[in-house]
Design a protein around this motif. Sequence first.
Motif, PDB file in Angstrom:
ATOM      1  N   THR A 231       6.420  11.491  -4.889  1.00  0.00           N
ATOM      2  CA  THR A 231       6.603  10.304  -4.370  1.00  0.00           C
ATOM      3  C   THR A 231       5.320  10.099  -3.308  1.00  0.00           C
ATOM      4  O   THR A 231       4.330   9.620  -2.877  1.00  0.00           O
ATOM      5  N   ALA A 232       5.821  10.600  -1.988  1.00  0.00           N
ATOM      6  CA  ALA A 232       4.820  10.778  -0.597  1.00  0.00           C
ATOM      7  C   ALA A 232       3.431  11.480  -0.655  1.00  0.00           C
ATOM      8  O   ALA A 232       2.464  11.003  -0.682  1.00  0.00           O
ATOM      9  N   ARG A 233       3.440  12.869  -1.817  1.00  0.00           N
ATOM     10  CA  ARG A 233       2.680  13.161  -1.809  1.00  0.00           C
ATOM     11  C   ARG A 233       0.995  12.781  -2.867  1.00  0.00           C
ATOM     12  O   ARG A 233       0.429  12.669  -2.249  1.00  0.00           O
ATOM     13  N   THR A 234       1.549  12.010  -3.701  1.00  0.00           N
ATOM     14  CA  THR A 234       0.905  11.195  -4.270  1.00  0.00           C
ATOM     15  C   THR A 234       0.573   9.946  -3.519  1.00  0.00           C
ATOM     16  O   THR A 234      -0.894   9.456  -4.466  1.00  0.00           O
ATOM     17  N   LEU A 235       1.332   9.350  -2.902  1.00  0.00           N
ATOM     18  CA  LEU A 235       0.590   8.544  -1.647  1.00  0.00           C
ATOM     19  C   LEU A 235      -0.472   9.279  -0.785  1.00  0.00           C
ATOM     20  O   LEU A 235      -0.635   8.459   0.132  1.00  0.00           O
TER      21      LEU A 235
ATOM     22  N   ARG B  29       1.121  -1.336   0.189  1.00  0.00           N
ATOM     23  CA  ARG B  29       0.157  -0.136  -0.092  1.00  0.00           C
ATOM     24  C   ARG B  29       0.716   1.177   0.003  1.00  0.00           C
ATOM     25  O   ARG B  29       0.337   2.526  -0.620  1.00  0.00           O
ATOM     26  N   ARG B  30       1.833   1.559   0.555  1.00  0.00           N
ATOM     27  CA  ARG B  30       2.923   2.026   0.762  1.00  0.00           C
ATOM     28  C   ARG B  30       4.077   2.645  -1.104  1.00  0.00           C
ATOM     29  O   ARG B  30       4.510   3.138  -1.007  1.00  0.00           O
ATOM     30  N   SER B  31       3.276   1.379  -1.699  1.00  0.00           N
ATOM     31  CA  SER B  31       4.352   1.257  -2.594  1.00  0.00           C
ATOM     32  C   SER B  31       3.045   2.132  -3.818  1.00  0.00           C
ATOM     33  O   SER B  31       3.362   2.538  -4.873  1.00  0.00           O
ATOM     34  N   GLY B  32       1.800   2.051  -3.428  1.00  0.00           N
ATOM     35  CA  GLY B  32       0.564   2.486  -4.477  1.00  0.00           C
ATOM     36  C   GLY B  32      -0.146   1.152  -5.239  1.00  0.00           C
ATOM     37  O   GLY B  32      -1.284   1.426  -5.880  1.00  0.00           O
ATOM     38  N   VAL B  33       0.211  -0.010  -5.082  1.00  0.00           N
ATOM     39  CA  VAL B  33      -0.689  -0.872  -5.588  1.00  0.00           C
ATOM     40  C   VAL B  33      -2.039  -0.953  -5.636  1.00  0.00           C
ATOM     41  O   VAL B  33      -2.663  -1.096  -6.950  1.00  0.00           O
ATOM     42  N   ASP B  34      -2.362   0.217  -4.846  1.00  0.00           N
ATOM     43  CA  ASP B  34      -4.132   0.212  -4.361  1.00  0.00           C
ATOM     44  C   ASP B  34      -4.530   1.112  -5.458  1.00  0.00           C
ATOM     45  O   ASP B  34      -5.904   1.696  -5.077  1.00  0.00           O
ATOM     46  N   ARG B  35      -3.550   1.878  -6.194  1.00  0.00           N
ATOM     47  CA  ARG B  35      -3.951   3.225  -7.068  1.00  0.00           C
ATOM     48  C   ARG B  35      -4.142   2.624  -8.285  1.00  0.00           C
ATOM     49  O   ARG B  35      -4.490   1.434  -8.914  1.00  0.00           O
ATOM     50  N   ASP B  36      -4.754   3.930  -8.830  1.00  0.00           N
ATOM     51  CA  ASP B  36      -5.400   3.849 -10.765  1.00  0.00           C
ATOM     52  C   ASP B  36      -4.287   3.413 -11.600  1.00  0.00           C
ATOM     53  O   ASP B  36      -2.768   3.522 -11.281  1.00  0.00           O
ATOM     54  N   ASP B  37      -3.993   2.668 -12.468  1.00  0.00           N
ATOM     55  CA  ASP B  37      -2.976   2.020 -13.477  1.00  0.00           C
ATOM     56  C   ASP B  37      -2.003   3.640 -13.347  1.00  0.00           C
ATOM     57  O   ASP B  37      -0.781   3.204 -13.746  1.00  0.00           O
ATOM     58  N   ALA B  38      -2.460   4.642 -14.224  1.00  0.00           N
ATOM     59  CA  ALA B  38      -1.756   6.207 -14.249  1.00  0.00           C
ATOM     60  C   ALA B  38      -0.947   6.897 -13.471  1.00  0.00           C
ATOM     61  O   ALA B  38       0.727   6.373 -13.125  1.00  0.00           O
ATOM     62  N   THR B  39      -1.321   6.409 -12.018  1.00  0.00           N
ATOM     63  CA  THR B  39      -1.008   6.482 -11.057  1.00  0.00           C
ATOM     64  C   THR B  39       0.607   6.012 -10.272  1.00  0.00           C
ATOM     65  O   THR B  39       0.979   5.954 -10.501  1.00  0.00           O
ATOM     66  N   ARG B  40       0.392   4.267 -10.841  1.00  0.00           N
ATOM     67  CA  ARG B  40       0.610   3.330 -10.662  1.00  0.00           C
ATOM     68  C   ARG B  40       2.709   3.779 -11.494  1.00  0.00           C
ATOM     69  O   ARG B  40       3.362   3.881 -11.091  1.00  0.00           O
TER      70      ARG B  40
END
Length: 666
Positions: free
Chosen positions: A272-276, A156-167
């Motif tokens: 990175t941090a703000r995107t998450l 989750r801290r890597s952003g796996v649960d975000r949309d495709d563009a965000t990942r």
Amino acid sequence: MASSPPTSNLAGVTDQHLADLADLAPLDLPEAGEAEAWRSFLSRRVEGELATARAQADALRVLAAGDAAALERWNDLHVALGNAFAVSSLLAQVHPDQQLRESAERFEQELHAFQTGLMLDVEVFGRLESVPREGLDEALAPGATRVLDDALRAFRRSGVDRDDATRERLATLSARDSDLSQAFGRNIRDGATSTRVPASALAGLPEDYVAEHPAADDGTVAISTAYPDMGPFLMFSADAAARREVMTTYLNLGWPANDEVLGELLAVRDETARTLGYDGWPDYDAELKMIGSGSAIAEFVDRVAADAADSAQRDLAVMLERARHDDPGVERLTVADSRYLGEVVRREQFEVDGQAVRGYFDFAKVRRGLLDVTARLFGLTYTDVAEAPTWHDEVAAYDVTLDDTGERLGRIYLDLHPREGKYNHAAQFDLVSGVGQRQLPEGVLVCNFGRGRMEHSEVVTLFHEFGHLLHHVLAGRHPWARFSGVATEWDFVEAPSQMLEEWAWDHSVLATFATNADGEPIPAALVERMRAAEEFGQGIYAATQMYYAAISYRFHAELPDDLTARSAALSQQYAVWERLPDTHFHCGFGHLSGYTSGYYTYMWSLVIAKDLFSAFDADDLFAPEVARRYRDTVLAAGGSADAADLVEAFLGRPYDNRAFTAWLES
């Protein structure tokens, strides 16, 4: 809720376990000097382990949802990935062959790319997320639930649960962070240089040092930025102008290249941090640490700085008064004066002559003494493996066994002298992470000490760094790769090593290996004066550490446009020494790469280290009961429990700051 500390099996290994361990062997390394063989070894090791990691990821994806075997596959994957990372990270920093170092850096980039993709893989995440938690520790192995929780949080801290563009954007940012971090370290390592000063500036330095620095035809000598060169010069040379030149050179390591590199690195981390969804990098980084939040870092830095202020100013006034004996016009001392004036005050007011002290610390005796002391303390045996191949002829290898059972714990390598292209600070590197009944831990101590006499401060550093090596080896029998070695929260990592420094200040310990040319042990009265002299500068030390910590935190929290100007302002706010003009300390501050916003951890860990040491008998530092209990409860546990729980299990109470406050005020 934090899990309970595990019960160590260090002193109760079964016969079957010993039989399994007997089949394990250290890595078969090429011989020193065989560059082509080393290049082949590097490629085979990294590519083979990466292929294994990819295969484990593929196998994990095809498992049925809810299959607990997913966690075992996850562990197998990380054993392989850790092996690949360890060898590439180490050889990129220590191997004499530049081509191999560059190849190792490229492998690191490939490994980071795989790791980033893995942590954004929704299929892998889904298989792990579906693993049933009930009875998991019993079905697999103790600690399985903790491993699962850690993995899901990391996803989750890597952003796996975000949309495709965000990942996709996060993957790009991660790759850029890796590239910039490598460049930052490389510019420091490859930027090592020297300063030419008049040969007369060597007046007052030790005879062996002077002999190693012959004057050129123009009457100058070269003082390099390597610690064995620079340290004694800054400590003993009475030539203030020469000291200033040498220190200026050192404070410009990595500049100007790293100014731009660091600026972009800070921006990448912030995005990175703000995107998450975090307020900035310090909050993202602190989430996994004992301190918990970025704002708590700022509060801790300011609190320690305030607590140290009176002591620091008192000691600074003593040094300024002494400086005015030589130059009545001195108004403020610079960082180039710090070591020299500290040495003068210690010699004149505490009767501690650094050169006389140096005469008791022959490098070979210190190295042997370190092994003897830690073996006796923790119930270990070090066996010199003279025939073991290494990457350089000066690297020594030792097998480590446990006296209680005869169990072979692992292998350590000591790479302790400077050379061209080598990592130029002091640190412990993994070569292999230990995994119970699968592979022995192998660790490497990388330092840059001279080959003759040592400063006592270098002896302390050697004990400190060796503490990390012990932690790596003693915590190398867990079945879960996540728990292996120095795998605790980063603001606890330094505490065991800081505590081990205490043995380098005890006369009964030092007398076992610190002898002069006539074989006479260092006098107890001298050691007591050394301790008093060390206490003299504790406030200054704490203030300096808070300056470093403020740079680490404020740079990441604020992203200043002008890093040099912000560094200068923080120096004015926290440091006691006047900053040298036209210097760029931040460009050579290598900890900004690894510790990012968390350099405060050194002082945070010191609070815990002082409390840990309070459990030992100051009159008998070799008392076995407490040392073995500490070994089994704290060191052997690795990352299998929260650090606060490990400390509480050892002390019998939660840790506090009473011992640290008493030390700071002494």
